[in-house]
Design a protein around this motif. Structure first.
Motif, PDB file in Angstrom:
ATOM      1  N   ASP A 146       0.814  -1.221   0.000  1.00  0.00           N
ATOM      2  CA  ASP A 146       0.000   0.000   0.000  1.00  0.00           C
ATOM      3  C   ASP A 146       0.846   1.269   0.000  1.00  0.00           C
ATOM      4  OD1 ASP A 146       1.046   0.001   2.532  1.00  0.00           O
ATOM      5  OD2 ASP A 146      -0.888  -0.015   3.584  1.00  0.00           O
ATOM      6  N   GLY A 147       2.165   1.126  -0.100  1.00  0.00           N
ATOM      7  CA  GLY A 147       3.051   2.282  -0.134  1.00  0.00           C
ATOM      8  C   GLY A 147       3.576   2.724   1.211  1.00  0.00           C
ATOM      9  N   SER A 148       3.058   2.166   2.293  1.00  0.00           N
ATOM     10  CA  SER A 148       3.572   2.512   3.627  1.00  0.00           C
ATOM     11  C   SER A 148       4.949   1.880   3.821  1.00  0.00           C
ATOM     12  CB  SER A 148       2.605   2.039   4.707  1.00  0.00           C
ATOM     13  OG  SER A 148       2.443   0.633   4.654  1.00  0.00           O
ATOM     14  N   THR A 149       5.745   2.468   4.699  1.00  0.00           N
ATOM     15  CA  THR A 149       7.114   1.999   4.899  1.00  0.00           C
ATOM     16  C   THR A 149       7.360   1.631   6.359  1.00  0.00           C
ATOM     17  OG1 THR A 149       7.947   4.250   5.265  1.00  0.00           O
ATOM     18  CG2 THR A 149       7.977   3.399   2.996  1.00  0.00           C
ATOM     19  N   VAL A 150       8.305   0.709   6.551  1.00  0.00           N
ATOM     20  CA  VAL A 150       8.714   0.261   7.878  1.00  0.00           C
ATOM     21  C   VAL A 150      10.234   0.257   7.922  1.00  0.00           C
ATOM     22  CG1 VAL A 150       8.612  -1.568   9.599  1.00  0.00           C
ATOM     23  CG2 VAL A 150       6.672  -1.210   8.039  1.00  0.00           C
ATOM     24  N   VAL A 151      10.812   0.858   8.962  1.00  0.00           N
ATOM     25  CA  VAL A 151      12.264   0.843   9.139  1.00  0.00           C
ATOM     26  C   VAL A 151      12.638  -0.425   9.888  1.00  0.00           C
ATOM     27  CG1 VAL A 151      14.239   2.000  10.180  1.00  0.00           C
ATOM     28  CG2 VAL A 151      12.413   3.354   9.123  1.00  0.00           C
ATOM     29  N   LEU A 152      13.606  -1.163   9.349  1.00  0.00           N
ATOM     30  CA  LEU A 152      14.001  -2.445   9.920  1.00  0.00           C
ATOM     31  C   LEU A 152      15.379  -2.355  10.558  1.00  0.00           C
ATOM     32  CD1 LEU A 152      13.039  -4.720   6.884  1.00  0.00           C
ATOM     33  CD2 LEU A 152      11.620  -4.164   8.860  1.00  0.00           C
ATOM     34  N   ASP A 153      15.551  -3.071  11.668  1.00  0.00           N
ATOM     35  CA  ASP A 153      16.866  -3.255  12.263  1.00  0.00           C
ATOM     36  C   ASP A 153      16.868  -4.587  12.996  1.00  0.00           C
ATOM     37  OD1 ASP A 153      15.664  -2.905  14.828  1.00  0.00           O
ATOM     38  OD2 ASP A 153      16.002  -0.744  14.744  1.00  0.00           O
ATOM     39  N   THR A 154      17.983  -4.919  13.629  1.00  0.00           N
ATOM     40  CA  THR A 154      18.098  -6.220  14.288  1.00  0.00           C
ATOM     41  C   THR A 154      17.555  -6.221  15.712  1.00  0.00           C
ATOM     42  OG1 THR A 154      20.333  -5.653  15.029  1.00  0.00           O
ATOM     43  CG2 THR A 154      20.133  -6.821  12.927  1.00  0.00           C
ATOM     44  N   ALA A 155      17.186  -5.056  16.211  1.00  0.00           N
ATOM     45  CA  ALA A 155      16.769  -4.954  17.603  1.00  0.00           C
ATOM     46  C   ALA A 155      15.331  -5.405  17.834  1.00  0.00           C
ATOM     47  CB  ALA A 155      16.932  -3.519  18.099  1.00  0.00           C
ATOM     48  N   THR A 156      14.538  -5.459  16.781  1.00  0.00           N
ATOM     49  CA  THR A 156      13.112  -5.733  16.932  1.00  0.00           C
ATOM     50  C   THR A 156      12.746  -7.070  16.305  1.00  0.00           C
ATOM     51  OG1 THR A 156      12.665  -3.365  16.821  1.00  0.00           O
ATOM     52  CG2 THR A 156      10.795  -4.848  16.521  1.00  0.00           C
ATOM     53  N   THR A 157      12.032  -7.897  17.061  1.00  0.00           N
ATOM     54  CA  THR A 157      11.498  -9.151  16.541  1.00  0.00           C
ATOM     55  C   THR A 157       9.989  -9.126  16.740  1.00  0.00           C
ATOM     56  OG1 THR A 157      13.509 -10.393  17.027  1.00  0.00           O
ATOM     57  CG2 THR A 157      11.487 -11.666  16.751  1.00  0.00           C
ATOM     58  N   LYS A 158       9.249  -8.991  15.637  1.00  0.00           N
ATOM     59  CA  LYS A 158       7.800  -8.900  15.767  1.00  0.00           C
ATOM     60  C   LYS A 158       7.154  -9.049  14.390  1.00  0.00           C
ATOM     61  CE  LYS A 158       7.570  -3.852  15.265  1.00  0.00           C
ATOM     62  NZ  LYS A 158       7.092  -2.595  15.883  1.00  0.00           N
ATOM     63  N   GLN A 159       5.835  -9.182  14.395  1.00  0.00           N
ATOM     64  CA  GLN A 159       5.102  -9.174  13.137  1.00  0.00           C
ATOM     65  C   GLN A 159       4.939  -7.730  12.693  1.00  0.00           C
ATOM     66  OE1 GLN A 159       1.553 -11.552  12.895  1.00  0.00           O
ATOM     67  NE2 GLN A 159       0.664 -10.306  11.250  1.00  0.00           N
ATOM     68  N   LEU A 160       5.296  -7.456  11.449  1.00  0.00           N
ATOM     69  CA  LEU A 160       5.259  -6.090  10.945  1.00  0.00           C
ATOM     70  C   LEU A 160       3.971  -5.759  10.230  1.00  0.00           C
ATOM     71  CD1 LEU A 160       8.881  -5.950   9.475  1.00  0.00           C
ATOM     72  CD2 LEU A 160       8.127  -5.092  11.689  1.00  0.00           C
ATOM     73  N   ALA A 161       3.460  -6.738   9.488  1.00  0.00           N
ATOM     74  CA  ALA A 161       2.278  -6.455   8.669  1.00  0.00           C
ATOM     75  C   ALA A 161       1.656  -7.761   8.210  1.00  0.00           C
ATOM     76  CB  ALA A 161       2.663  -5.603   7.458  1.00  0.00           C
ATOM     77  N   GLN A 162       0.439  -7.641   7.718  1.00  0.00           N
ATOM     78  CA  GLN A 162      -0.264  -8.754   7.075  1.00  0.00           C
ATOM     79  C   GLN A 162      -0.480  -8.346   5.622  1.00  0.00           C
ATOM     80  OE1 GLN A 162      -1.245 -11.576   8.868  1.00  0.00           O
ATOM     81  NE2 GLN A 162      -1.996 -12.618   7.031  1.00  0.00           N
ATOM     82  N   GLN A 163       0.111  -9.096   4.702  1.00  0.00           N
ATOM     83  CA  GLN A 163      -0.030  -8.822   3.285  1.00  0.00           C
ATOM     84  C   GLN A 163      -0.838  -9.947   2.659  1.00  0.00           C
ATOM     85  OE1 GLN A 163       2.287  -5.755   1.623  1.00  0.00           O
ATOM     86  NE2 GLN A 163       0.910  -5.563   3.369  1.00  0.00           N
ATOM     87  N   GLY A 164      -2.140  -9.703   2.478  1.00  0.00           N
ATOM     88  CA  GLY A 164      -3.011 -10.778   2.020  1.00  0.00           C
ATOM     89  C   GLY A 164      -3.044 -11.872   3.065  1.00  0.00           C
ATOM     90  N   SER A 165      -2.733 -13.096   2.661  1.00  0.00           N
ATOM     91  CA  SER A 165      -2.698 -14.212   3.604  1.00  0.00           C
ATOM     92  C   SER A 165      -1.303 -14.452   4.173  1.00  0.00           C
ATOM     93  CB  SER A 165      -3.173 -15.485   2.897  1.00  0.00           C
ATOM     94  OG  SER A 165      -2.330 -15.785   1.799  1.00  0.00           O
TER      95      SER A 165
END
Length: 408
Positions: A146-165
């Motif tokens: 959808d054009g939204s952005t997420v900054v990634l690094d090694t410090a975070t472990t989690k679910q970021l998004a749901q893309q379809g299934s």
């Protein structure tokens, strides 16, 4: 008082151009123990080559992030001059000291290891560098469908998004795609993973294939692969470990899904394989290096098969593909394994790699050295540590903010 080993190292480097005082010191040293035998061995080419082989295998970990290992594994090759490595291995083993001398250019490395606490000390350049640049980090930016952005690094472990299934997870420093249930609509959703200068990251695609991105690179891919073809698009440099994938219909029938990578005007078709693509816009040649399996490269309507150990080189702006056998695959993937590795590369080639990793601009003042460089340096090093090694041979560097100024 200067250490005796360091003094002898300087005398060995200057030999036979010694003044009277230096010659007396040198002759005194020759008369001690087995030093005369050692000195004769220095002049033996075959013994030198064997010592070089042993040095290449030597790996010492230290609190200074492998400084000694970096020095052992780096060489400078001046034009029309020979580089000579000397080392005193057996004679100083009791004191755990090694002298390594690079004769041309006045480069002397001296290492003393304290046996009791395993602290490694390396003689470094005394020229101060006012500012410095930290090595790159495991960071990236993910652009969702959808054009939204997420900054990634090694410090975070989690679910970021749901893309379809499909669930998008940041896990153990990697971006991971997992099927979260039954496939929904047939709409193909694309994500883009992108690194800037000074960044690197990895992802596990929906089919289980792994991709590592070097600095200033990107990969665009579907969050789920449907149909008979898996296709991704890259810029910059990426290393792939592609797994076989099979597509089944409702009746349980189907076939193998091909895997294709599109980069510029070149397409690479893959089955199950490991390979590296270097396609930076500021490099004149696009290089594809195959480590395992087979790939087919298509450009200008002509296809070429690569076998393990081969490298395909495509000059930018042309469709002529040149294939070399027995390429240096370790050099091709050194960045992924945490190293800079050079194979008689010129200074500008070396500095382009440093500029991407340390997020700096390189400015040349005066002529550019024609020397070539070879060896391996840990990418966790600060910029000043790398430049100190390079600076030993007729070239000088100054760091000013986000710039590295190169002079002769």
């Amino acid at each position: 008082m200067r250490d005796e080993h360091y003094l002898i190292a300087e005398l060995l480097q200057k030999y036979p151009d010694l003044n009277q005082e230096e010659r007396e010191q040198f002759n005194q040293w020759l008369e001690q123990g087995n030093n005369k035998e050692f000195f004769n061995q220095i002049l033996d080419k075959e013994i030198l080559e064997e010592e070089l082989r042993q040095l290449d295998e030597l790996k010492i970990e230290s609190e200074q992030r492998g400084s000694w290992e970096k020095l052992l594994q780096f060489r400078v090759k001046p034009q029309k001059l020979n580089t000579i490595w000397l080392n005193n291995w057996k004679m100083y083993a009791a004191a755990a000291s090694i002298i390594t001398i690079l004769g041309v250019g006045g480069l002397i490395w001296y290492k003393s290891q304290r046996v009791n606490n395993q602290v490694v000390q390396v003689e470094e350049s005394k020229a101060p560098i006012i500012t410095d640049a930290d090595p790159g980090q495991f960071k990236a930016r993910l652009t969702l469908a959808d054009g939204s952005t997420v900054v990634l690094d090694t410090a975070t472990t989690k679910q970021l998004a749901q893309q379809g299934s499909v669930q998008v997870l940041n896990k153990d420093g990697k971006l991971v795609y997992q099927q979260g249930g039954e496939a929904g609509s047939d709409e193909v959703l694309y994500n883009t993973l992108q690194t800037t200068k000074g960044q690197t990251y990895a992802t596990v695609l929906a089919d289980g294939s792994r991709v590592w991105l070097n600095s200033e690179s990107s990969i665009r891919y579907p969050v789920a692969f449907r149909g008979s073809e898996r296709k991704v698009f890259i810029t910059g440099e990426a290393y792939f470990e592609v797994v076989p994938s099979y597509l089944k219909d409702k009746d349980g029938k189907g076939g193998k899904q091909s895997f294709k990578v599109e980069v510029g005007n070149m397409e690479i078709e893959v089955l199950g394989t490991h390979f590296n693509i270097n396609a930076y816009a500021d490099e004149d040649v696009l290089r594809t290096t195959l480590l395992e399996g087979k790939i087919k490269i298509i450009t200008g309507g002509i296809s070429t098969m690569l076998a393990p150990g081969q490298q395909a080189q495509l000059k930018r702006g042309t469709s002529f593909l040149q294939v070399t056998d027995n390429s240096d695959v370790e050099q091709a993937v050194a960045w992924k394994n945490g190293y800079f590795q050079f194979g008689d590369d010129d200074l500008k080639t070396v500095m382009r790699q440093l500029a991407r990793w340390y997020d700096v601009e390189v400015i040349y003042q005066g002529g550019v050295s024609s020397d070539t460089y070879g060896g391996r340096i840990n990418r966790n090093s600060k910029a000043s540590e790398v430049l100190t090694i390079l600076e030993r041979n007729r070239v000088h560097f100054k760091i000013e903010g986000k710039k590295i100024i190169v002079t002769r």
